[in-house]
Design an enzyme around this catalytic site. Structure first.
Site, PDB file in Angstrom:
ATOM      1  N   ASP A 164       0.817  -1.226   0.000  1.00  8.69           N
ATOM      2  CA  ASP A 164       0.000   0.000   0.000  1.00  8.69           C
ATOM      3  C   ASP A 164       0.846   1.270   0.000  1.00  8.69           C
ATOM      4  O   ASP A 164       0.436   2.308   0.517  1.00  8.69           O
ATOM      5  CB  ASP A 164      -0.953   0.050   1.216  1.00  8.69           C
ATOM      6  CG  ASP A 164      -1.748  -1.219   1.382  1.00  8.69           C
ATOM      7  OD1 ASP A 164      -2.115  -1.805   0.347  1.00  8.69           O
ATOM      8  OD2 ASP A 164      -2.000  -1.621   2.528  1.00  8.69           O
ATOM      9  N   GLU A 165       2.025   1.203  -0.582  1.00 13.31           N
ATOM     10  CA  GLU A 165       2.921   2.372  -0.567  1.00 13.31           C
ATOM     11  C   GLU A 165       2.568   3.375  -1.665  1.00 13.31           C
ATOM     12  O   GLU A 165       3.053   4.504  -1.636  1.00 13.31           O
ATOM     13  CB  GLU A 165       4.380   1.925  -0.773  1.00 13.31           C
ATOM     14  CG  GLU A 165       4.950   1.018   0.317  1.00 13.31           C
ATOM     15  CD  GLU A 165       4.775  -0.465  -0.014  1.00 13.31           C
ATOM     16  OE1 GLU A 165       3.997  -0.780  -0.951  1.00 13.31           O
ATOM     17  OE2 GLU A 165       5.399  -1.287   0.667  1.00 13.31           O
ATOM     18  N   GLY A 166       1.770   2.939  -2.640  1.00 12.81           N
ATOM     19  CA  GLY A 166       1.455   3.808  -3.778  1.00 12.81           C
ATOM     20  C   GLY A 166       2.145   3.322  -5.045  1.00 12.81           C
ATOM     21  O   GLY A 166       2.414   4.107  -5.960  1.00 12.81           O
TER      22      GLY A 166
ATOM     23  N   HIS B 132      -4.141  -1.886  -6.132  1.00 16.73           N
ATOM     24  CA  HIS B 132      -3.296  -0.770  -6.564  1.00 16.73           C
ATOM     25  C   HIS B 132      -4.190   0.377  -7.021  1.00 16.73           C
ATOM     26  O   HIS B 132      -4.862   0.275  -8.041  1.00 16.73           O
ATOM     27  CB  HIS B 132      -2.349  -1.222  -7.689  1.00 16.73           C
ATOM     28  CG  HIS B 132      -1.351  -2.241  -7.228  1.00 16.73           C
ATOM     29  ND1 HIS B 132      -0.433  -2.819  -8.051  1.00 16.73           N
ATOM     30  CD2 HIS B 132      -1.106  -2.751  -5.998  1.00 16.73           C
ATOM     31  CE1 HIS B 132       0.320  -3.668  -7.350  1.00 16.73           C
ATOM     32  NE2 HIS B 132      -0.082  -3.643  -6.113  1.00 16.73           N
TER      33      HIS B 132
ATOM     34  N   ARG C 159      -6.812   0.512   7.592  1.00 15.63           N
ATOM     35  CA  ARG C 159      -5.404   0.122   7.695  1.00 15.63           C
ATOM     36  C   ARG C 159      -4.847   0.550   9.037  1.00 15.63           C
ATOM     37  O   ARG C 159      -5.229   1.595   9.570  1.00 15.63           O
ATOM     38  CB  ARG C 159      -4.594   0.790   6.589  1.00 15.63           C
ATOM     39  CG  ARG C 159      -4.878   0.207   5.225  1.00 15.63           C
ATOM     40  CD  ARG C 159      -4.117   0.943   4.143  1.00 15.63           C
ATOM     41  NE  ARG C 159      -4.431   0.378   2.838  1.00 15.63           N
ATOM     42  CZ  ARG C 159      -4.370   1.050   1.689  1.00 15.63           C
ATOM     43  NH1 ARG C 159      -3.993   2.311   1.680  1.00 15.63           N
ATOM     44  NH2 ARG C 159      -4.665   0.464   0.560  1.00 15.63           N
TER      45      ARG C 159
ATOM     46  N   ALA D 257      -4.192  -7.934  -4.793  1.00 16.95           N
ATOM     47  CA  ALA D 257      -3.595  -6.598  -4.809  1.00 16.95           C
ATOM     48  C   ALA D 257      -4.704  -5.551  -4.812  1.00 16.95           C
ATOM     49  O   ALA D 257      -5.848  -5.842  -5.147  1.00 16.95           O
ATOM     50  CB  ALA D 257      -2.738  -6.424  -6.059  1.00 16.95           C
TER      51      ALA D 257
HETATM   52  P1  GDP Z   1      -0.300   0.133  -3.759  1.00 18.16           P
HETATM   53  O1  GDP Z   1      -0.989  -1.149  -3.409  1.00 18.16           O
HETATM   54  O2  GDP Z   1       1.140   0.176  -3.385  1.00 18.16           O
HETATM   55  O3  GDP Z   1      -0.544   0.557  -5.180  1.00 18.16           O
HETATM   56  O4  GDP Z   1      -0.981   1.267  -2.848  1.00 18.16           O
HETATM   57  P2  GDP Z   1      -2.553   1.472  -2.561  1.00 18.16           P
HETATM   58  O5  GDP Z   1      -3.204   1.963  -3.771  1.00 18.16           O
HETATM   59  O6  GDP Z   1      -3.113   0.278  -1.894  1.00 18.16           O
HETATM   60  O7  GDP Z   1      -2.484   2.599  -1.441  1.00 18.16           O
HETATM   61  C1  GDP Z   1      -1.917   3.821  -1.658  1.00 18.16           C
HETATM   62  C2  GDP Z   1      -2.944   4.884  -1.255  1.00 18.16           C
HETATM   63  O8  GDP Z   1      -2.303   6.143  -1.261  1.00 18.16           O
HETATM   64  C3  GDP Z   1      -4.084   5.013  -2.238  1.00 18.16           C
HETATM   65  O9  GDP Z   1      -5.209   5.478  -1.552  1.00 18.16           O
HETATM   66  C4  GDP Z   1      -3.561   6.071  -3.217  1.00 18.16           C
HETATM   67  O10 GDP Z   1      -4.593   6.733  -3.907  1.00 18.16           O
HETATM   68  C5  GDP Z   1      -2.883   6.990  -2.260  1.00 18.16           C
HETATM   69  N1  GDP Z   1      -1.757   7.790  -2.736  1.00 18.16           N
HETATM   70  C6  GDP Z   1      -0.705   7.435  -3.512  1.00 18.16           C
HETATM   71  N2  GDP Z   1       0.194   8.429  -3.556  1.00 18.16           N
HETATM   72  C7  GDP Z   1      -0.314   9.432  -2.795  1.00 18.16           C
HETATM   73  C8  GDP Z   1       0.170  10.714  -2.396  1.00 18.16           C
HETATM   74  O11 GDP Z   1       1.267  11.129  -2.738  1.00 18.16           O
HETATM   75  N3  GDP Z   1      -0.631  11.462  -1.558  1.00 18.16           N
HETATM   76  C9  GDP Z   1      -1.845  11.029  -1.134  1.00 18.16           C
HETATM   77  N4  GDP Z   1      -2.553  11.817  -0.328  1.00 18.16           N
HETATM   78  N5  GDP Z   1      -2.325   9.809  -1.471  1.00 18.16           N
HETATM   79  C10 GDP Z   1      -1.550   9.023  -2.275  1.00 18.16           C
END
Ligand code: GDP
Length: 425
Positions: free
Chosen positions: A13-15, A41, A307, A39
């Protein structure tokens, strides 16, 4: 040739989805190499907001070939539903290739995941119940099924009969559930074979040609270092390797082709599922960070579960980046911390009176207490920043702190969930 692995430095969930969607505009291929439809994403772009579960995050670019490599858990029904859900929302039909060696998640893998968590009760691991652990168990026990096998009717019948001998003993005698019927499973697999037919191909050959033609490839990891079965917080791990070192195996590329390992890390910590989590916050502090985090609060993109959240953990992230072999970091969610006067950061663990900066094995992590340092906050909205120089000094200092603590250069900074809220540091 440029081959970049985009992988998680933390618990997932890092983005990663956001970063892959951003970087895919300059790529020919985006490849999922492990995990399955568990996943989540999140991608927010001109088409809207999406949570991709099994499809690579390059699906929004019609020119990108999105590959599911031999290392993934291929849930055919979830795969078809996900493609449909994109097309229904006016995303151009994506180009997708599925490895003929990718194994198919069987209809009973989800059942086993569910029954096992039910059996474990309070001891459960917090599975997404997508069938991932039973799938990988069967793969390595050699009772899995490769996509190409769906098209060999005779052999398929004998392989399924063999697998069900074992499965039905467990179903009836361990879980007290009805046995499965070979014919019913075969019928379902025959329907899945037809859904999959247009996509299944020899992706090894595809990549041999791609490398020869100097194409650009993104390898998209699922979850993060700390959920890796070998290097993470076992047994609170996932069932396939989340490490860049595995990416070439799960994709089907030579090990030396990776030119960049981009480890994605959040500016704070979040984690879905069970296991030790040293910087975890409770109560009001947790609620506030959870509410402000991500694009709509920190709730699982797959499960909707709240989370667990905490401060940035430099011990875990240094280790997480190190086991990835990170050559650069992408720092996401920096904007989220803009509400704090001072920002606590965990710089060491105290374990039974000893202070360490080394990430220990699971049994010791349970005993670790965070040693916190406080950074000055920037107390402002930075979501419109498009250059490092647009950030207040305190935010730039925070980025520098992360580079110092991890020993890895921050290459990308993300200040919001949208594609355009990203800049090179
Ligand atoms: P992944 O599984 O690594 O792709 O990550 P997720 O999508 O599960 O979780 C990342 C969360 O952070 C999601 O809600 C994204 O929309 C959000 N997100 C990603 N980058 C940023 C950011 O720079 N700022 C903010 N506020 N949200 C972000």
């Amino acid at each position: 040739m440029a081959v970049t692995a985009v992988v998680g430095a933390n618990w997932g969930d890092e983005g990663k989805g956001k970063m892959v969607d951003y970087l895919a505009s300059n790529s020919h291929f985006v490849v999922r190499f492990q995990g399955g439809s568990n996943a989540g994403h999140t991608v927010i772009n001109d088409y809207g907001k999406f949570a991709l579960h099994l499809l690579p995050s390059g699906v929004f670019y019609p020119g990108v070939v999105n590959v599911l490599g031999p290392g993934v858990a291929l849930d055919v029904r979830a795969f078809a539903e996900e493609i449909d859900s994109l097309v229904q929302r006016d995303v151009p039909t994506p180009t997708i290739a599925v490895s003929d060696r990718a194994q198919v998640l069987m209809p009973y893998h989800r059942l086993f995941d569910e029954y096992e968590e039910e059996r474990l009760g309070a001891r459960q691991f917090g599975s997404t119940k997508s069938g991932i652990a039973p799938f990988y168990s069967d793969k390595y026990a050699k009772i899995g099924l490769q996509a190409s096998e769906l098209y060999d009717k005779e052999s398929l019948r004998s392989r399924i009969t063999h697998a069900l001998e074992l499965k039905n003993v467990l179903l009836e005698h361990l879980y007290g559930k009805p046995a499965l019927d070979v014919e019913e499973v075969l019928e379902e697999l025959s329907a899945q074979a037809e859904i999959l037919r247009p996509y299944v191909t020899d992706t090894h050959k595809l990549f041999v040609d791609a490398l020869r033609a100097d194409k650009t490839i993104l390898l998209e990891g699922q979850l993060g270092s700390l959920r890796d079965p070998d290097h993470g917080i076992y047994p609170f791990s996932t069932s396939s390797s989340t490490i860049a070192g595995y990416a070439t195996i799960g994709a089907g590329l030579p090990p030396y082709v990776i030119t960049e390992v981009l480890a994605v890390t959040k500016a704070y910590s979040s984690c879905v599922g069970a296991g030790p989590f040293v910087t975890e916050l409770e109560g009001e502090e947790a609620e506030e960070l959870r509410r402000r985090g991500g694009d709509a609060g920190e709730y699982g993109a797959k499960t909707g579960r709240p989370r667990r959240v905490g401060w940035f953990d430099a011990v875990a992230t240094r280790y997480g980046a190190s086991v990835q072999g990170a050559t650069a970091l992408a720092l996401t969610n920096l904007d989220v911390l803009g509400y704090l006067d001072t920002i606590p950061v965990c710089v060491a663990y105290e374990i039974e009176g000893r202070v360490t900066t080394d990430f220990p094995t699971t049994s010791l992590i349970w005993k670790a207490k965070p040693v916190l340092r406080h950074m000055p906050g920037w107390k402002t909205d930075i979501s419109a920043a498009r250059h490092l120089s647009d950030l207040p000094k305190e935010a730039r200092d925070y980025v520098a702190m992360i580079e110092r603590e991890t020993g890895v250069k921050v290459k990308w900074v993300s200040v919001g969930p949208r594609r355009e809220q990203t800049f090179e540091a």
